[in-house]
Design a protein around this motif. Sequence first.
Motif, PDB file in Angstrom:
ATOM      1  N   PHE A  20       0.845  -1.203   0.000  1.00  0.00           N
ATOM      2  CA  PHE A  20       0.000   0.000   0.000  1.00  0.00           C
ATOM      3  C   PHE A  20       0.879   1.252   0.000  1.00  0.00           C
ATOM      4  O   PHE A  20       0.684   2.180  -0.794  1.00  0.00           O
ATOM      5  N   LYS A  21       1.877   1.248   0.880  1.00  0.00           N
ATOM      6  CA  LYS A  21       2.799   2.393   0.975  1.00  0.00           C
ATOM      7  C   LYS A  21       3.575   2.580  -0.323  1.00  0.00           C
ATOM      8  O   LYS A  21       3.821   3.706  -0.759  1.00  0.00           O
ATOM      9  N   ALA A  22       3.959   1.474  -0.947  1.00  0.00           N
ATOM     10  CA  ALA A  22       4.722   1.541  -2.199  1.00  0.00           C
ATOM     11  C   ALA A  22       3.891   2.165  -3.315  1.00  0.00           C
ATOM     12  O   ALA A  22       4.395   3.003  -4.071  1.00  0.00           O
ATOM     13  N   ILE A  23       2.627   1.772  -3.423  1.00  0.00           N
ATOM     14  CA  ILE A  23       1.769   2.352  -4.469  1.00  0.00           C
ATOM     15  C   ILE A  23       1.698   3.865  -4.287  1.00  0.00           C
ATOM     16  O   ILE A  23       1.885   4.630  -5.232  1.00  0.00           O
ATOM     17  N   ASN A  24       1.453   4.299  -3.064  1.00  0.00           N
ATOM     18  CA  ASN A  24       1.380   5.738  -2.787  1.00  0.00           C
ATOM     19  C   ASN A  24       2.691   6.450  -3.117  1.00  0.00           C
ATOM     20  O   ASN A  24       2.693   7.511  -3.743  1.00  0.00           O
ATOM     21  N   ALA A  25       3.807   5.858  -2.716  1.00  0.00           N
ATOM     22  CA  ALA A  25       5.123   6.476  -2.950  1.00  0.00           C
ATOM     23  C   ALA A  25       5.430   6.543  -4.448  1.00  0.00           C
ATOM     24  O   ALA A  25       5.950   7.551  -4.933  1.00  0.00           O
ATOM     25  N   ALA A  35      -1.606  -2.441 -10.545  1.00  0.00           N
ATOM     26  CA  ALA A  35      -1.581  -3.215  -9.306  1.00  0.00           C
ATOM     27  C   ALA A  35      -2.435  -4.469  -9.427  1.00  0.00           C
ATOM     28  O   ALA A  35      -3.534  -4.440  -9.972  1.00  0.00           O
ATOM     29  N   ILE A  36      -1.884  -5.569  -8.890  1.00  0.00           N
ATOM     30  CA  ILE A  36      -2.628  -6.827  -8.824  1.00  0.00           C
ATOM     31  C   ILE A  36      -2.551  -7.312  -7.388  1.00  0.00           C
ATOM     32  O   ILE A  36      -1.476  -7.325  -6.781  1.00  0.00           O
ATOM     33  N   GLY A  37      -3.704  -7.691  -6.846  1.00  0.00           N
ATOM     34  CA  GLY A  37      -3.754  -8.181  -5.466  1.00  0.00           C
ATOM     35  C   GLY A  37      -4.853  -9.210  -5.316  1.00  0.00           C
ATOM     36  O   GLY A  37      -5.540  -9.558  -6.274  1.00  0.00           O
ATOM     37  N   GLN A  38      -5.038  -9.674  -4.085  1.00  0.00           N
ATOM     38  CA  GLN A  38      -6.067 -10.688  -3.824  1.00  0.00           C
ATOM     39  C   GLN A  38      -7.460 -10.099  -3.863  1.00  0.00           C
ATOM     40  O   GLN A  38      -8.406 -10.751  -4.258  1.00  0.00           O
ATOM     41  N   ASN A  39      -7.576  -8.847  -3.409  1.00  0.00           N
ATOM     42  CA  ASN A  39      -8.886  -8.206  -3.342  1.00  0.00           C
ATOM     43  C   ASN A  39      -8.919  -6.932  -4.164  1.00  0.00           C
ATOM     44  O   ASN A  39      -7.943  -6.194  -4.210  1.00  0.00           O
ATOM     45  N   GLN A  40     -10.077  -6.708  -4.798  1.00  0.00           N
ATOM     46  CA  GLN A  40     -10.245  -5.490  -5.575  1.00  0.00           C
ATOM     47  C   GLN A  40     -10.249  -4.286  -4.649  1.00  0.00           C
ATOM     48  O   GLN A  40     -10.552  -4.396  -3.469  1.00  0.00           O
ATOM     49  N   GLY A  41      -9.920  -3.155  -5.223  1.00  0.00           N
ATOM     50  CA  GLY A  41      -9.947  -1.924  -4.449  1.00  0.00           C
ATOM     51  C   GLY A  41      -9.210  -0.861  -5.221  1.00  0.00           C
ATOM     52  O   GLY A  41      -8.941  -1.013  -6.410  1.00  0.00           O
ATOM     53  N   GLU A  42      -8.890   0.212  -4.520  1.00  0.00           N
ATOM     54  CA  GLU A  42      -8.180   1.309  -5.150  1.00  0.00           C
ATOM     55  C   GLU A  42      -7.271   1.971  -4.133  1.00  0.00           C
ATOM     56  O   GLU A  42      -7.652   2.168  -2.984  1.00  0.00           O
ATOM     57  N   VAL A  43      -6.064   2.296  -4.569  1.00  0.00           N
ATOM     58  CA  VAL A  43      -5.095   3.001  -3.727  1.00  0.00           C
ATOM     59  C   VAL A  43      -4.518   4.134  -4.561  1.00  0.00           C
ATOM     60  O   VAL A  43      -4.007   3.890  -5.656  1.00  0.00           O
ATOM     61  N   ALA A  44      -4.604   5.363  -4.073  1.00  0.00           N
ATOM     62  CA  ALA A  44      -4.056   6.533  -4.780  1.00  0.00           C
ATOM     63  C   ALA A  44      -4.524   6.569  -6.236  1.00  0.00           C
ATOM     64  O   ALA A  44      -3.737   6.785  -7.148  1.00  0.00           O
TER      65      ALA A  44
END
Length: 121
Positions: A20-25, A35-44
């Motif tokens: 999460f911190k890496a996406i923001n940075a 971004a690919i992860g286990q759960n859908q969502g949105e960051v920055a």
Amino acid sequence: MKNKKTLVLGATTKPDRYAFKAINALVDKGHSVLAIGQNQGEVADVKIYTKQIPLANIDTVTLYLNPLRQRDYYNYIIETKPKRVIFNPGTENPEFYQLLKSNGIKVEVACTLVLLATNQY
């Protein structure tokens, strides 16, 4: 600064996680992020996909998956032909290093957040 198109593998919407911190940075530093992860969502404003999406012109793949979970992505990453793959702390995987190197992909065992913070990304 050159925009390095980056895939964050193991993305999450949990603010206490390094992915999460890496996406923001990365976004803060002006890089385009997928971004690919286990759960859908949105960051920055970056959508997190839950399955392998078609990729092109990826400079860097940064991993936040343990070595066992990485196996599902070996071919996907190799076929994407990124310039490098960053293995963040806890993702070290000598088996995958060899596969990547034999396909001409640079392996970096480092912390994406530190690289960004010290302008070494």
